[in-house]
Design a protein around this motif. Sequence first.
Motif, PDB file in Angstrom:
ATOM      1  N   VAL A  20       0.826  -1.209   0.000  1.00 41.80           N
ATOM      2  CA  VAL A  20       0.000   0.000   0.000  1.00 41.80           C
ATOM      3  C   VAL A  20       0.858   1.255   0.000  1.00 41.80           C
ATOM      4  O   VAL A  20       0.601   2.214  -0.740  1.00 41.80           O
ATOM      5  CB  VAL A  20      -0.946  -0.012   1.217  1.00 41.80           C
ATOM      6  CG1 VAL A  20      -1.779   1.272   1.259  1.00 41.80           C
ATOM      7  CG2 VAL A  20      -1.863  -1.231   1.150  1.00 41.80           C
ATOM      8  N   PRO A  29      -4.753  -7.941  -2.837  1.00 45.97           N
ATOM      9  CA  PRO A  29      -5.749  -8.128  -1.774  1.00 45.97           C
ATOM     10  C   PRO A  29      -5.137  -8.722  -0.511  1.00 45.97           C
ATOM     11  O   PRO A  29      -4.136  -9.429  -0.550  1.00 45.97           O
ATOM     12  CB  PRO A  29      -6.767  -9.087  -2.415  1.00 45.97           C
ATOM     13  CG  PRO A  29      -6.024  -9.763  -3.504  1.00 45.97           C
ATOM     14  CD  PRO A  29      -5.029  -8.774  -4.009  1.00 45.97           C
ATOM     15  N   THR A  80      -4.815   3.668  -5.946  1.00 42.60           N
ATOM     16  CA  THR A  80      -5.443   2.796  -4.951  1.00 42.60           C
ATOM     17  C   THR A  80      -6.879   2.466  -5.342  1.00 42.60           C
ATOM     18  O   THR A  80      -7.324   1.315  -5.224  1.00 42.60           O
ATOM     19  CB  THR A  80      -5.407   3.467  -3.570  1.00 42.60           C
ATOM     20  OG1 THR A  80      -4.059   3.795  -3.228  1.00 42.60           O
ATOM     21  CG2 THR A  80      -5.988   2.554  -2.507  1.00 42.60           C
ATOM     22  N   LEU A  81      -7.619   3.479  -5.808  1.00 36.58           N
ATOM     23  CA  LEU A  81      -9.002   3.240  -6.229  1.00 36.58           C
ATOM     24  C   LEU A  81      -9.062   2.297  -7.425  1.00 36.58           C
ATOM     25  O   LEU A  81      -9.941   1.434  -7.509  1.00 36.58           O
ATOM     26  CB  LEU A  81      -9.682   4.567  -6.561  1.00 36.58           C
ATOM     27  CG  LEU A  81      -9.982   5.498  -5.381  1.00 36.58           C
ATOM     28  CD1 LEU A  81     -10.548   6.815  -5.892  1.00 36.58           C
ATOM     29  CD2 LEU A  81     -10.949   4.840  -4.410  1.00 36.58           C
ATOM     30  N   ALA A  84      -8.491  -1.148  -6.189  1.00 32.82           N
ATOM     31  CA  ALA A  84      -9.680  -1.647  -5.491  1.00 32.82           C
ATOM     32  C   ALA A  84     -10.770  -2.044  -6.485  1.00 32.82           C
ATOM     33  O   ALA A  84     -11.451  -3.062  -6.311  1.00 32.82           O
ATOM     34  CB  ALA A  84     -10.198  -0.583  -4.529  1.00 32.82           C
ATOM     35  N   ILE A  87      -9.980  -5.389  -7.887  1.00 33.59           N
ATOM     36  CA  ILE A  87     -10.303  -6.476  -6.959  1.00 33.59           C
ATOM     37  C   ILE A  87     -11.793  -6.787  -6.994  1.00 33.59           C
ATOM     38  O   ILE A  87     -12.215  -7.952  -7.064  1.00 33.59           O
ATOM     39  CB  ILE A  87      -9.855  -6.102  -5.534  1.00 33.59           C
ATOM     40  CG1 ILE A  87      -8.341  -5.945  -5.472  1.00 33.59           C
ATOM     41  CG2 ILE A  87     -10.326  -7.137  -4.520  1.00 33.59           C
ATOM     42  CD1 ILE A  87      -7.834  -5.418  -4.146  1.00 33.59           C
ATOM     43  N   LEU A  88     -12.625  -5.744  -6.975  1.00 36.89           N
ATOM     44  CA  LEU A  88     -14.078  -5.958  -6.987  1.00 36.89           C
ATOM     45  C   LEU A  88     -14.536  -6.565  -8.312  1.00 36.89           C
ATOM     46  O   LEU A  88     -15.408  -7.448  -8.331  1.00 36.89           O
ATOM     47  CB  LEU A  88     -14.792  -4.628  -6.736  1.00 36.89           C
ATOM     48  CG  LEU A  88     -14.547  -3.972  -5.369  1.00 36.89           C
ATOM     49  CD1 LEU A  88     -15.290  -2.647  -5.274  1.00 36.89           C
ATOM     50  CD2 LEU A  88     -14.978  -4.902  -4.240  1.00 36.89           C
ATOM     51  N   THR A 120     -16.656  -8.801  -0.459  1.00 37.56           N
ATOM     52  CA  THR A 120     -15.826  -7.607  -0.662  1.00 37.56           C
ATOM     53  C   THR A 120     -16.647  -6.448  -1.219  1.00 37.56           C
ATOM     54  O   THR A 120     -16.469  -5.298  -0.796  1.00 37.56           O
ATOM     55  CB  THR A 120     -14.681  -7.934  -1.619  1.00 37.56           C
ATOM     56  OG1 THR A 120     -15.221  -8.548  -2.819  1.00 37.56           O
ATOM     57  CG2 THR A 120     -13.690  -8.896  -0.983  1.00 37.56           C
ATOM     58  N   PHE A 124     -17.474  -2.916   0.762  1.00 41.98           N
ATOM     59  CA  PHE A 124     -17.077  -1.649   0.151  1.00 41.98           C
ATOM     60  C   PHE A 124     -18.251  -0.673   0.090  1.00 41.98           C
ATOM     61  O   PHE A 124     -18.104   0.514   0.406  1.00 41.98           O
ATOM     62  CB  PHE A 124     -16.519  -1.901  -1.254  1.00 41.98           C
ATOM     63  CG  PHE A 124     -16.013  -0.674  -1.948  1.00 41.98           C
ATOM     64  CD1 PHE A 124     -14.756  -0.155  -1.651  1.00 41.98           C
ATOM     65  CD2 PHE A 124     -16.794  -0.021  -2.885  1.00 41.98           C
ATOM     66  CE1 PHE A 124     -14.291   0.980  -2.280  1.00 41.98           C
ATOM     67  CE2 PHE A 124     -16.343   1.125  -3.514  1.00 41.98           C
ATOM     68  CZ  PHE A 124     -15.085   1.630  -3.211  1.00 41.98           C
TER      69      PHE A 124
END
Length: 341
Positions: A20, A29, A80-81, A84, A87-88, A120, A124
């Motif tokens: 991160v 993840p 970062t977004l 994410a 991942i989703l 997840t 979120f």
Amino acid sequence: MGTLHDEAFDELKCYLEQTVFSKTKTVTPLVHLKDEYVGYLVSLGDALRKATILQSMTDEPEYEDIPSDVPSAIDSEMHTLHAAAGILRKHMADIEHVGNMYAPVEETDIQHCAEFVPNTLYDFIQWCTSEKSHTNVTSCGDEGVMKNNLRTIAICHNIISQSRRVYATITLGLALQVHHELGSKHLIDMLHELGHCVSYDEVRRFLTSVAVDQTAPEDIYIPKVLQNLRCIDEYPIVDAAIDNFDQNEATLDGKSTTHAMAAVLFYRGKIQHDNGEGQGIPRLPRKSLSVGERALPWSEDLQRYNKPAKRPEPPPVNDVSLIDVDKDSSELKAAESKDLA
């Protein structure tokens, strides 16, 4: 137990420093950490709460202190977004969806709708919409936390429908409810454009698929859901309700009236099939059926009504003797002299 938590926290700290807070590596993840320490009773929610404390203790440089050759903090947030979102999207891609079948009625409750949503994605959306969940880093994987927020589940179904280009239970159910209550094609298509439900064409396709699935060439029609019913109660009762629904019962000329009757069968109780699961409905590509295309549950064939081009009228009177009357006749004068009041 405290030593095991400290060990997990130290491992998480090193992991976050390498991912991160790293400027060169991408974010991966944290599920691997959860699987590694699941025997230590360290849940994902506990690890994320530790990470939140760690991040609050980290000194972030101000935007003006960042050199021009280093990516800005805004770029780091976007990175970062984006990670994410990846991942989703990966978790949504793993959802099993049968495109040629509609879900049975037993899988339309909130429990099955929640199981359709990845944990997840649910977490979120909860963190984005609930300040309490975001502050406490509450996860549906934690003990005692239920995944039963209907609004969050509905938002997740909308996102899954847009991401996978498929229909979800709530998006289909909302369109059917609007069609049943209001019957407005424009309203359904408008909600579809906003991403809240399926299109009107999909509603027509669903109704046609249900009609074909439930139609059987038998003299006595019983819905399939009741034919395959396994009696749970000792004395189950299937009720029948029959009523007429007349439209324009009385008109001036006796035309354009409708006198129809319908019967409804329903079972009061929980439905359970022999195999323990309900059967889905095959999804047909068509949106309508023509008359006589399938065998219907009655012996008489339906005949298409051909509306006449001109409404029938009384025949004209061609006998002039019935129209021309002698005004000087005694019968006419006697009739005029009578008081008709």
